[in-house]
Structure formats: structure tokens, C-alpha cells
Design an enzyme around this catalytic site. Sequence first.
Site, short mmCIF file in Angstrom:
data_model
loop_
_atom_site.label_atom_id
_atom_site.label_comp_id
_atom_site.label_asym_id
_atom_site.label_seq_id
_atom_site.Cartn_x
_atom_site.Cartn_y
_atom_site.Cartn_z
N ASP A 105 15.14 1.70 6.79
CA ASP A 105 14.08 1.34 5.80
C ASP A 105 12.79 1.23 6.42
OD1 ASP A 105 15.77 2.24 3.66
OD2 ASP A 105 16.47 0.10 3.56
N ASP A 161 16.15 -2.50 2.63
CA ASP A 161 16.80 -3.38 3.45
C ASP A 161 17.70 -3.38 4.68
OD1 ASP A 161 18.90 -1.82 2.57
OD2 ASP A 161 20.50 -3.80 2.67
N CYS A 180 -19.60 -23.76 5.28
CA CYS A 180 -18.85 -24.59 6.33
C CYS A 180 -17.83 -23.40 7.00
CB CYS A 180 -18.15 -25.78 6.01
SG CYS A 180 -19.05 -27.06 5.14
N CYS A 211 -17.60 -27.09 1.98
CA CYS A 211 -17.96 -25.73 1.12
C CYS A 211 -17.85 -24.71 1.86
CB CYS A 211 -19.62 -26.18 0.51
SG CYS A 211 -20.57 -25.98 2.04
N ASP A 227 15.22 1.73 -2.39
CA ASP A 227 16.44 2.52 -1.58
C ASP A 227 17.62 2.07 -2.48
OD1 ASP A 227 17.74 3.23 0.61
OD2 ASP A 227 18.37 0.86 1.03
#
Length: 833
Positions: free
Chosen positions: A719, A715, A99, A96, A516
Site C-alpha cells: 500500500d 496497512d 517575532c 507576536c 484497501d
Amino acid sequence: MTSFTTTAADAGGKAPGLSVQLPISGMTCASCVRRVEQALLKAPGVLEATVNLASEKAEVSLAADTPVSVLSEAIAKAGYQTRTEQFELSIIGMSCASCVGRVEKALLKLPGVLSASVNLAAETAQIEALAGNVDEQQLMAAVAKAGYEAAPLSAERDDDNARREREQQGLKRSFWLAAVLTTPVFVLEMGAHFVPGMHHWIQDTLGQSLNWNIQFVLTTLVLFGPGLRFLRHGLPALLRAAPDMNSLVALGSLSAWGFSVVATFAGFLLPEGTRQVYFEAAAVIVTLILLGRYLEARAKGRTGEAIRRLLSLQVTTARVKRNGDTQELPLAQVRVGDLVLVRPGERIPVDGTVQDGSSYVDESMLTGEPVPVEKTEGDEVVGGTVNKNGALSFEVTKVGGDTLLARIIQMVEQAQGAKLPIQALVDKVTAVFVPVVMAVAALTFVVWLWLGPSPALSFALINGVAVLIIACPCAMGLATPTSIMVGTGRAAELGVLFRKGQALQTLRNAHVIALDKTGTLTRGQPELTDLQVLPGFDEDEVLALVAAVEQHSEHPIAEAIVAAAKERQLNLPEPENFKSHSGLGVSATLDGRQVEVGADRYMKQLGHQLDALADAAEKLANEGKSPLYVAIDGQLAAIIAVADPIKEGTPAAIKALHDLGLKVAMITGDNRHTANAIASQLGIDEVEAEVMPDGKVEALRRLREQYGPVAFVGDGINDAPALAEADVGLAIGTGTDIAIEAAEVVLMSGDLRAVPDALAISHATLRNIRQNLFWAFAYNICLIPLAAGALYPFYGLLLSPMLAAGAMAMSSVFVVGNALRLKKFRAVSQQNQ
């Protein structure tokens, strides 16, 4: 060696407490040592600091309850860095949310541990610690001291599925055994409520004494047989003053059983009118909760299917060519630079570059793209993908944990083990939940014993037990991690990798998506996009002549024209008398034909009228393309344009983002005219053009001030700063490693349609988490008072402990089942199909 030692006792402080070893990078001299030491001593809770330049370490003593993170923060402010280590453990025995909190606290008590994140659904722990302070053995020992088992995740992963299967089968056997033993008890005690006259029949045939004795024997077998797991875990936790869900079940079932044992064998000790047995309650409680645990284990097993599917893509051997011989080697023996052979239909074992052969490779399991990709000499291949129809030989470039598949598995695991900000509320509640429930149960018992109707002791016992059983921190603990596991797993299947699980929540808060241009909106590679010839000229002939003139140039425009001619398999003659006219164009003689290629001013200088191509030139200009003109043998022949073409899925992606109610911005270093033309063509709302890499960060800040939280998609290496600055960074997976490492989300396919997919699954996952949390909290808020008997004074309603056990067991199953609905999430591009 240079070192300094300063103690808080020098300033009247108290004796040193927790001792931590702090690795420090960047120190070069004694003044650095002094600066670090002063920075540490200014940090709250630091009692003593000893800094050593030679070993690049600091020995620090902290006051009790001082978080270790204050040390790394102090070092960072002073301009230096600390080194950290990451650990992953498999945790066994948690049941649970209580724990989870207990394991995290045990780990955080160890010296040098900065953070510990425990996932109930995945049964894992991710720990970050200052380097050199703890090892796996110490971490596992801390978990064991808290009452649970731990093993390194890397070692556990191979047999994790087998362990989970054994656990499921064990729960299944325990449930059926408990059900067989419980059924007679239930019939003997409750049958009279369903079958008229059964009570008299039992009294006449068995008698009360034998009836109760049979129930005692069967219930005892249930409680100390299949139900022993609750006692074994729950009672020690209770003795450690750290009760969990097992403690509630153990207390409830033992209370009902113990009272019944006294009533059976020492009834004279009980007040008049209270001599009743509740063996059926104790037995049914254990049986129903075992059923719930079994169903929950089955459902939880399905939450990790994404990881298991990814792991199944890993092959165990590779066919390697060494010293002229081909041999089948275990994957662990494959090295970078080896030549690997792959037959049609086989799975590619590791990452590499094709040296010989051609084929189509199915990469759908990694990118989500269903169409196989052609691979020829020089192309990259990825381990885990399937070679479809041709033989390939490739040179190995990455092995082991460096392969793309291994990195994807690591990303998904990290995301699944993450804690979202929304989890903070759950952690605060569950930290005190079980003790509060026990207090409410005790109060319920006292109030019913004091104010309840006769027999008050029986009412007090039943309602107290019902409160203990109805409480369900299991559902609270599973509400968030199960949704995260299924959501991130489904996202991975669609080619969207959440490197950081927190992005699931922050992404859905984005108001604007900044993109971009080159490589993101466009393909990132100039191509011949337009070729219009005038009457009397052949298109292929014109293209061959222009490409022949340009074939020795390294300019991107020239390369694009030559590539287009080669794609059409055109023959290119060698140019003669080649001349470059600066700022205008080029000219050459080919097979006796004079060819000139250049801008409009070059054609006008040569005396050509451009009226026949005016409409075509205007159209190209509106699209942001710069036209070039071709003259052959003194006659205007054609107009051509080279541009970075927009990716096929980009328009649909922009529309989907708008449909989600988001603003779309483009940030590019390209010239403003081209940028505005592309923005107009795609319907982009905001344009930031002619921006340098560092200017992208400022552009993001402006967008954030205007619209609110910003997500950035890029990419390239340039960037990376913008990806880090954005509230959420999304990297195109076909981009550079640096961009991917700077981002929180990776789009494996390179298709921009994955951006609305990522947003949509973020919304779906958070919606699913809110549903789970509402159920978990509403369930307890409504049913705990009902179990305590709040409705009895008004309607005479009480909640039987048996019904409480059933409801508690089903609440966890409901939460996990609701999370599993995310497996059916469909990509935005598929939803209209």
C-alpha cells in the site's frame, strides 16, 4: 580526486556571493561530476560551482537573495540526491507574529538552510538544512542576533515546563505589582468621572502639583519596573528597524508618559490649553497588557498538554534480568535483547516481545481503545502502556528513539510545529503589519494635530497612542498554531496521529475515501466464519474431524479451520490414509471414520445431493465466500466457509463517512466477485478489484479525475505507493513501518472508525482556525480606524488608550481560549452516545 570549477565570471557574471556546501549522493565517475556541475550552473542565481567526486560535495556560490532550495531541485532533476539535516530549537522571547517572521528570516539567511518553520504557540523552530553547512550553535547564534534566545529542543524539553511555569509566575507577580501601583494613579486621575466632587477634594487636599508628582512617581515605577520587559525588547527591535508588538507597547506607553513628564515639569514648553497629563494611560496600558500576557501564557500552557501527557508515559527505570541477576537499571542502559520483568500495575518501559507470562495490557493512552488487550507469549508489548493484572517478562526489541512512544511524541511535535497552507496569508500580512501600524499612528497624530479641535496636541497624542496599542499581531500569530497544537494533541489522544500537520488542511478537502480491503476493511487473517451441520451431526464433532484432516496443511484455509478447533479446545485425532484430490478436496480416515472435505464438484463426484444445503450455499456466495462441504461415512454432514472477516467497526465507519458526504471506494487485489459482495454488504460506492500494487496508484488517479481529492487508507507494504500517491495517506497503525512512513496520518488503533474521527477533527480544527483568523483580522480592521478617531466627526466617539490596551490584551486570550475548545472534541463514535 576529480573536481571541476566553473565560475559565472567566465560568462561575464558578478563576483560570488553566498557560499554553500552541497552534499551529493549517487555520483560514480567524472561524467557524473560534470553533469552535476552543469545542472547547478543552469540553476538561477548560481555564480560558481566546484564539484568533488571523492568527498561527494559541491561548493556553490549564490547571488544574493537566491533561495538554497534551487540547488537541491537542480540536483534532483539531474538524477542525484542531496542529504539534509533536521534541527529543532526552543525559542524564548517571542511575543507576536512579527517575532515569528523575524526569527524565520534570521534562520533562512544562514548558508544551507532550506526551510525554517517557527511556531509561536509552541515556541519552537523546525529547521531543515543541507548536511554539513550549519550546526545548532550557528542556528542559536542567528536567533540571538535577531534578539531572542534559543536552545536545542531535546535539551530544553526536560525543563520546558518549569520554564513556562516560571514565566507564568513572573508575569503574575509583575501584573499584581503593576496593578497595585496603577490603582492610585487611576483613582487620582479618573476618580472624578465616577465620584461627584472628587476632583475638588483632590485639588483642595493635594493640589495639582503634588497630584501630578505622585502620579509621575507611581507611573515611572510601573513603566520601568513591571513594564521594563516591553522596553527591553521593544526599543532594541525598533533600533534594528524590526519593530514588534513590544515596540508598539513601548512607544505608546513612553509617548503618554513622556508627554505627561513635560506637562508636569516643563509645562511652559507646551502650547496653551494642552498642559494635561496622561500618566494613567501609560500605567493602565502596561498593567492591562501584562494581565493579557499572563492569561495568554496560562492558556498557551494548556495547548501543549498532549505532549506533556505523552512524555509522562515514559518511565525512567526498568527491571532487567542479566546473567541470572535482576537489577533496576536507568532506561538509557537498557539494550535490545535484554529480558525485562514487569509486575502487575506497572508501566511497560520499552517495546518488546513477551517471553513468559500472560496479562491484560491497557493501551488506551496510545491507541484510544479503552478495552485492555490480552498479552501472552509471542505478543508485542509497547513502552508506556500499563500491565494490568499478570506478571510479564519480555525481550526488548526497541529502545530510545526507536520505541513506538518516542516515535509518537516525535510525530505529534512535528505536526504541531507545521505550517498549514492557510498560514501563508497570515505571514504576508504580519510581515508588514507593525510598520504599517506605526505609519497609521504617525498619520493619525499629524492629521489630529493639523485638523483636530483644541487642544489639538492632546487629541493627536491620545489617538496616536490608541492606534499603537490597539494593534494586535499577537492574535494573528496565535490564530493558526494554537489550533494546530490543540487539534493534533486531541487527535493523538483519540489514536489519530497527524505525521504531517499539513494533512489537517488537505484531509478536509478530500471528496472520496479509498480503502484497501485486506487488513483495513477486514482483519487480514482468514477465520472460520460459518459452520452449518445437517440433522444427526454434532457441530464440535464435525469441526474436530475436519480440523484433524487439515491439521498438517499449510494452506491459509486449513490453518483457519485448525485454529477454530483449538479455540474450542477440541481433540484432533491423527489422520490415516490421507489423500489430496487436486482441484477437488481432501479425504482421510480418522478413528475408523471416513471424512471427505471439498468443493461442490467433489461432493457431486462422490454422489452426494447438495439440495439440503442449497440455501446456505447461496447465502455464502452472496457474501463473497467460497463454501466447502463435509461428508462423513458416506453422508453429507455440513457446509463450512473460511473468509477474512470484516472488522467490527467497519460498517459504522462506512456509514459515518457517508454521513460526512463522502464517496467511499474499495481498492483490492481480491477477485471481483468477492470484492463486489463485500462492497454490497457494506454499502461501498466504488469497487476497484483484481488490482496489483502498482495498479492501486492508477486506480487512485482515476478516482481523483472522477471525484476530486482522494484520501487512501491502507496497512501493508504493497500500500506504500498508493499512500504516497493519494492527496492524503492514512496508515493503519497495526500495519507495517513502511506503510506508516509513507502516510501523512497514522490510525493507531487499527479500527476504521478512526478515519471519520480524523476527518471530523480536521474539519473542526480548520473551522477553529478560520474563526481565530476572522477574529484577529476583523478586530484590527474595525478597531484601528476607531482608535484613529474615524467616528469622531460623526458621533464624537474616541477610543481611550486604556480601553485599547484592554481590548488588545483580551484579543489574544480570546484566540487561545477558542483554540482550547478543541480539547472537548468528541470522537464520531461517541457523539451519539
